[in-house]
Structure formats: C-alpha cells, structure tokens
Design an enzyme around this catalytic site. Structure first.
Site, PDB file in Angstrom:
ATOM      1  N   SER A  27       7.116  -8.299  11.410  1.00 60.93           N
ATOM      2  CA  SER A  27       7.204  -8.854  10.049  1.00 60.93           C
ATOM      3  C   SER A  27       5.783  -8.999   9.486  1.00 60.93           C
ATOM      4  O   SER A  27       4.799  -9.050  10.236  1.00 60.93           O
ATOM      5  CB  SER A  27       7.892 -10.215  10.066  1.00 60.93           C
ATOM      6  OG  SER A  27       7.041 -11.150  10.702  1.00 60.93           O
ATOM      7  N   TYR A  52       8.364   2.813   2.183  1.00 59.68           N
ATOM      8  CA  TYR A  52       7.846   1.448   2.402  1.00 59.68           C
ATOM      9  C   TYR A  52       8.797   0.421   1.803  1.00 59.68           C
ATOM     10  O   TYR A  52       9.101  -0.600   2.421  1.00 59.68           O
ATOM     11  CB  TYR A  52       6.459   1.359   1.751  1.00 59.68           C
ATOM     12  CG  TYR A  52       5.778   0.016   1.836  1.00 59.68           C
ATOM     13  CD1 TYR A  52       4.818  -0.232   2.816  1.00 59.68           C
ATOM     14  CD2 TYR A  52       6.066  -1.011   0.928  1.00 59.68           C
ATOM     15  CE1 TYR A  52       4.177  -1.466   2.887  1.00 59.68           C
ATOM     16  CE2 TYR A  52       5.428  -2.242   0.992  1.00 59.68           C
ATOM     17  CZ  TYR A  52       4.481  -2.464   1.972  1.00 59.68           C
ATOM     18  OH  TYR A  52       3.844  -3.681   2.046  1.00 59.68           O
ATOM     19  N   MET A 105       2.239  -9.931  11.576  1.00 66.95           N
ATOM     20  CA  MET A 105       1.152  -8.947  11.613  1.00 66.95           C
ATOM     21  C   MET A 105      -0.116  -9.515  10.976  1.00 66.95           C
ATOM     22  O   MET A 105      -1.217  -9.263  11.433  1.00 66.95           O
ATOM     23  CB  MET A 105       1.604  -7.645  10.946  1.00 66.95           C
ATOM     24  CG  MET A 105       2.618  -6.934  11.821  1.00 66.95           C
ATOM     25  SD  MET A 105       2.995  -5.242  11.396  1.00 66.95           S
ATOM     26  CE  MET A 105       1.444  -4.495  11.091  1.00 66.95           C
ATOM     27  N   THR A 108      -2.069  10.475  11.366  1.00 70.30           N
ATOM     28  CA  THR A 108      -3.015  11.205  10.515  1.00 70.30           C
ATOM     29  C   THR A 108      -2.751  10.949   9.033  1.00 70.30           C
ATOM     30  O   THR A 108      -1.603  10.731   8.630  1.00 70.30           O
ATOM     31  CB  THR A 108      -2.979  12.729  10.790  1.00 70.30           C
ATOM     32  OG1 THR A 108      -4.003  13.363  10.014  1.00 70.30           O
ATOM     33  CG2 THR A 108      -1.646  13.362  10.434  1.00 70.30           C
ATOM     34  N   HIS A 109      -3.842  10.963   8.266  1.00 68.45           N
ATOM     35  CA  HIS A 109      -3.735  10.921   6.803  1.00 68.45           C
ATOM     36  C   HIS A 109      -4.029  12.308   6.222  1.00 68.45           C
ATOM     37  O   HIS A 109      -4.173  12.446   5.012  1.00 68.45           O
ATOM     38  CB  HIS A 109      -4.784   9.972   6.212  1.00 68.45           C
ATOM     39  CG  HIS A 109      -4.556   8.517   6.492  1.00 68.45           C
ATOM     40  ND1 HIS A 109      -3.326   7.927   6.424  1.00 68.45           N
ATOM     41  CD2 HIS A 109      -5.426   7.532   6.808  1.00 68.45           C
ATOM     42  CE1 HIS A 109      -3.454   6.630   6.691  1.00 68.45           C
ATOM     43  NE2 HIS A 109      -4.714   6.368   6.938  1.00 68.45           N
ATOM     44  N   LYS A 114      -2.762   3.717   3.179  1.00 72.41           N
ATOM     45  CA  LYS A 114      -2.250   2.445   2.645  1.00 72.41           C
ATOM     46  C   LYS A 114      -0.756   2.465   2.286  1.00 72.41           C
ATOM     47  O   LYS A 114      -0.276   1.627   1.520  1.00 72.41           O
ATOM     48  CB  LYS A 114      -3.058   1.961   1.411  1.00 72.41           C
ATOM     49  CG  LYS A 114      -4.542   1.990   1.583  1.00 72.41           C
ATOM     50  CD  LYS A 114      -5.023   1.420   2.873  1.00 72.41           C
ATOM     51  CE  LYS A 114      -4.972  -0.085   2.946  1.00 72.41           C
ATOM     52  NZ  LYS A 114      -5.452  -0.549   4.302  1.00 72.41           N
ATOM     53  N   ALA A 115      -0.041   3.394   2.899  1.00 73.59           N
ATOM     54  CA  ALA A 115       1.399   3.460   2.637  1.00 73.59           C
ATOM     55  C   ALA A 115       2.211   2.651   3.645  1.00 73.59           C
ATOM     56  O   ALA A 115       3.437   2.575   3.545  1.00 73.59           O
ATOM     57  CB  ALA A 115       1.855   4.914   2.653  1.00 73.59           C
ATOM     58  N   GLY A 116       1.527   2.057   4.629  1.00 76.12           N
ATOM     59  CA  GLY A 116       2.255   1.307   5.658  1.00 76.12           C
ATOM     60  C   GLY A 116       2.054   1.884   7.053  1.00 76.12           C
ATOM     61  O   GLY A 116       2.910   1.735   7.934  1.00 76.12           O
ATOM     62  N   THR A 117       0.912   2.489   7.256  1.00 74.34           N
ATOM     63  CA  THR A 117       0.602   3.152   8.533  1.00 74.34           C
ATOM     64  C   THR A 117       0.574   2.152   9.695  1.00 74.34           C
ATOM     65  O   THR A 117       1.198   2.379  10.739  1.00 74.34           O
ATOM     66  CB  THR A 117      -0.789   3.825   8.452  1.00 74.34           C
ATOM     67  OG1 THR A 117      -0.999   4.305   7.136  1.00 74.34           O
ATOM     68  CG2 THR A 117      -0.932   4.932   9.473  1.00 74.34           C
ATOM     69  N   SER A 137      -3.270  -0.963  -3.215  1.00 68.71           N
ATOM     70  CA  SER A 137      -3.643  -1.253  -1.827  1.00 68.71           C
ATOM     71  C   SER A 137      -4.884  -0.439  -1.426  1.00 68.71           C
ATOM     72  O   SER A 137      -5.806  -0.956  -0.788  1.00 68.71           O
ATOM     73  CB  SER A 137      -2.462  -0.910  -0.911  1.00 68.71           C
ATOM     74  OG  SER A 137      -2.735  -1.292   0.406  1.00 68.71           O
ATOM     75  N   ARG A 193      -2.969  -7.300   3.679  1.00 66.82           N
ATOM     76  CA  ARG A 193      -3.347  -8.010   2.454  1.00 66.82           C
ATOM     77  C   ARG A 193      -2.180  -8.815   1.879  1.00 66.82           C
ATOM     78  O   ARG A 193      -2.035  -9.989   2.159  1.00 66.82           O
ATOM     79  CB  ARG A 193      -3.874  -6.965   1.448  1.00 66.82           C
ATOM     80  CG  ARG A 193      -4.714  -7.500   0.309  1.00 66.82           C
ATOM     81  CD  ARG A 193      -5.134  -6.342  -0.601  1.00 66.82           C
ATOM     82  NE  ARG A 193      -3.972  -5.630  -1.136  1.00 66.82           N
ATOM     83  CZ  ARG A 193      -3.411  -5.869  -2.318  1.00 66.82           C
ATOM     84  NH1 ARG A 193      -3.926  -6.791  -3.109  1.00 66.82           N
ATOM     85  NH2 ARG A 193      -2.363  -5.186  -2.736  1.00 66.82           N
TER      86      ARG A 193
HETATM   87  P1  A3P Z   1      -1.152  -4.244   0.643  1.00 59.68           P
HETATM   88  O1  A3P Z   1      -2.605  -3.891   0.498  1.00 59.68           O
HETATM   89  O2  A3P Z   1      -0.366  -3.932  -0.594  1.00 59.68           O
HETATM   90  O3  A3P Z   1      -0.944  -5.635   1.102  1.00 59.68           O
HETATM   91  P2  A3P Z   1      -1.918   1.023   5.918  1.00 59.68           P
HETATM   92  O4  A3P Z   1      -1.564   0.407   7.211  1.00 59.68           O
HETATM   93  O5  A3P Z   1      -1.374   2.386   5.692  1.00 59.68           O
HETATM   94  O6  A3P Z   1      -3.375   0.911   5.675  1.00 59.68           O
HETATM   95  O7  A3P Z   1      -1.172   0.171   4.779  1.00 59.68           O
HETATM   96  C1  A3P Z   1      -1.615  -1.116   4.458  1.00 59.68           C
HETATM   97  C2  A3P Z   1      -0.585  -1.814   3.596  1.00 59.68           C
HETATM   98  O8  A3P Z   1       0.570  -2.132   4.400  1.00 59.68           O
HETATM   99  C3  A3P Z   1      -1.123  -3.127   3.065  1.00 59.68           C
HETATM  100  O9  A3P Z   1      -0.537  -3.301   1.782  1.00 59.68           O
HETATM  101  C4  A3P Z   1      -0.582  -4.104   4.094  1.00 59.68           C
HETATM  102  O10 A3P Z   1      -0.554  -5.432   3.669  1.00 59.68           O
HETATM  103  C5  A3P Z   1       0.810  -3.541   4.290  1.00 59.68           C
HETATM  104  N1  A3P Z   1       1.448  -4.045   5.513  1.00 59.68           N
HETATM  105  C6  A3P Z   1       0.932  -4.158   6.747  1.00 59.68           C
HETATM  106  N2  A3P Z   1       1.820  -4.715   7.595  1.00 59.68           N
HETATM  107  C7  A3P Z   1       2.929  -4.967   6.863  1.00 59.68           C
HETATM  108  C8  A3P Z   1       4.203  -5.552   7.167  1.00 59.68           C
HETATM  109  N3  A3P Z   1       4.503  -5.987   8.386  1.00 59.68           N
HETATM  110  N4  A3P Z   1       5.094  -5.656   6.165  1.00 59.68           N
HETATM  111  C9  A3P Z   1       4.807  -5.205   4.920  1.00 59.68           C
HETATM  112  N5  A3P Z   1       3.627  -4.653   4.574  1.00 59.68           N
HETATM  113  C10 A3P Z   1       2.705  -4.531   5.534  1.00 59.68           C
END
Ligand code: A3P
Length: 283
Positions: A219, A184, A223, A98-99, A42-45, A129, A246
């Site tokens: 953006s 992020y 997404m 990978t996580h 959930k860091a922006g993968t 998240s 989210r």
């Molecule tokens: P939130 O739950 O805070 O909205 P991962 O992909 O590692 O699972 O991370 C998911 C997080 O990245 C979610 O955070 C998601 O909304 C956010 N995310 C996905 N696409 C994004 C984007 N284009 N810009 C900013 N955040 C994004």
C-alpha cells in the site's frame, strides 16, 4: 547536449544510460523465463517492482531482499559494474526493469518473448510526478518552471523520450501472450485484484490467506514509511525537495496544469493515440 543528457536515435537519454549500455543491449541475452517490468518513468515502477519481488519470494517478506531487481538501462555512480553484467550472472528467473523505449531495449526481448509487465499511468499525473523527480534527482536536470517542463513533456523531449510513443507501443502489444498491460489508476482502485492479476500472469501464486498482508505491504502508506523504498538516505534523490514516494494520487495534475495546458495535452492525446482505444481515468 547538456551535462545531464543527450539525444540518441531521436530519444533523449540520461547520462546514466551510457552509449556502452545501449551497445550492450543489442546483444544482451534474454531468457524465456525472465520477468521484465517496463515503464515510462514515474508510472509506478517501484510499486510494481515491490509487488513482483514479493510474489517472487512466495510472499515471504523475510526473503524479499534475495531477488534483486536490475534496472538494466542505468549505471549510477555508486555501482561497481553495469547492471546488465550483474544480470547476466544471475540465476533464473531474473527480474529486470527498464524505462527504455522499444528501439533501445535488448533486441532479444522481441524474439525470446520473456514475461513483460507494462504499467501505464495517465499522462497528466505521470507528467507531474516526473516533474518532481526532475527537481529532486541530482542526475537529471531541474527545470526552471512547470511551464518550461510541461513544454518538454509535450514535445517528448525528456529523458526516456515520449510518453506517447512508449505507451502506444506497449498498448499495441497488450494482447501478446507474454505481455501484461496494467494501468496505475486500476492498481490504485483495486490493489488486491492487480496483485492477483500479476501473480497469475507470472505463475507465482499468493499463498492461501496471504493476499491481505501483501496488499498492506504494497500500500502507499507502507511504501512511504519504508526508508529503503522511499530512498530517505539516497545520495541521488534530495528528499528534502521531494520525497521519492510522493503523493501516489490520481488527479494531482489538477494542481499544476493550467486549463490551456490540459486542453493542449488532450488534443495531443487525440492526435497521437487516435484509434488506439487506450483511455485513462484522470480523477
Ligand atoms: P507521485 O509522484 O504522483 O506521488 P516510479 O516508481 O515509476 O518512479 O513512480 C513513482 C510514482 O509512484 C510516485 O507518484 C509515487 O508516489 C507512486 N507510488 C509509489 N508507491 C506507490 C503505492 N504503493 N501506491 C500508489 N502510488 C505509489
């Protein structure tokens, strides 16, 4: 051990990361031109995956689907073979995600020095998240309350292990030639610069005049509106509980953390990351 996870070498691992996968990582062959995206969950993968994938196709969105990305540490119920088996058959350059914490990663990652993009997110937003991911993902457990979940995050007792261990490990490797350490919050602040940075690191240039289009494509709004990326038809994520893409905010943690929890995490950060120099933006 619950039906969802277990602890191996001190790290809680999801059911989808089986012992077979852990064993395979010991001998999984790395190629020097591999691209690895490493993140705490959930860091922006997904976001960074999209950027890397688009760059890998010369920013031609019609070819975007040709370079599949492998989550080498996970086998979902619908997968016919292990991701690492699929990856071994792929032509170079491969893109893999990978996580895994360092001690479980493919051992050759250290010796072969493939390109590694690491994305870090401030622990408070990262925690929130991941909380929602626990709620919506049918393959990992749901916590009864935010307080119970917070304690598990604090203790590093979530699937994927400790946020602190993972971020400290990669921060300490940030100056290695083959590592790009991103935050992020910086990506949120200036997506175009982040895309250029990744492009230069990977040696996959953005064609003249295309940057704006790539920024738009990656953006948050685009997404979120992309059903494939937002997993709207997923059998694993219940999007009626929480969408996969989210809120995408810096600072959403303020809606969940009590003052005590925020202070406790700040104190823990001080202890665990002391002297590291790693700082984050929280608003
Ligand atoms: P939130 O739950 O805070 O909205 P991962 O992909 O590692 O699972 O991370 C998911 C997080 O990245 C979610 O955070 C998601 O909304 C956010 N995310 C996905 N696409 C994004 C984007 N284009 N810009 C900013 N955040 C994004």
């Amino acid at each position: 051990m619950s039906e969802f996870d277990r602890i191996v070498d001190g790290i809680r691992l999801p059911w989808a990361t089986s012992d077979e996968i852990l064993e395979a990582m010991k001998t999984f062959q790395i190629r020097e031109d591999d691209v690895w995206l490493v993140t705490y969950p959930k860091a922006g993968t997904t976001w960074t995956t999209e950027i890397i994938t688009v760059l890998s196709c010369g920013c031609d969105f019609t070819k975007r689907g040709e370079k599949g990305v492998n989550f080498v540490d996970i086998k979902r119920p619908n997968m016919l073979e292990f991701a690492h088996v699929t990856a071994a058959k792929k032509t170079s350059p491969r893109i893999m995600t990978t996580h895994m914490q360092s001690r479980h990663m493919a051992r050759e990652i250290i010796t072969k020095k493939p390109k590694i993009v690491y994305v870090a997110r401030n622990p408070k937003d990262n925690a929130v998240s991941f909380y929602y991911f626990h709620k919506s993902n049918k393959l990992i457990k749901t916590f009864d309350s935010w307080d119970e979940y917070f304690q598990a995050f604090y203790d590093g007792d979530l699937v994927g292990g400790s946020w602190f261990d993972m971020n400290l490990y990669w921060w300490n490797r940030r100056n290695d030639d083959n590592v790009l350490f991103l935050k992020y919050e910086d990506m949120k602040e200036d997506l175009a610069s982040a895309i250029v940075k990744i492009s230069e690191f990977l040696g996959w240039p953005v064609p003249e005049g295309k940057l704006e289009e790539v920024v738009k494509h990656c953006s948050f709004g685009s997404m979120k509106n992309n059903p494939k990326i937002n997993r709207t038809n997923s059998k694993i994520i219940d999007v009626s509980i929480s969408p996969f893409v989210r809120k995408g905010l810096v600072g959403d943690w303020k809606n969940y953390f009590t003052v005590n929890q925020s202070e406790a995490l700040d104190k823990l950060y001080e202890e665990k990351m002391k002297g590291s120099g790693l700082t984050f933006r929280y608003t």
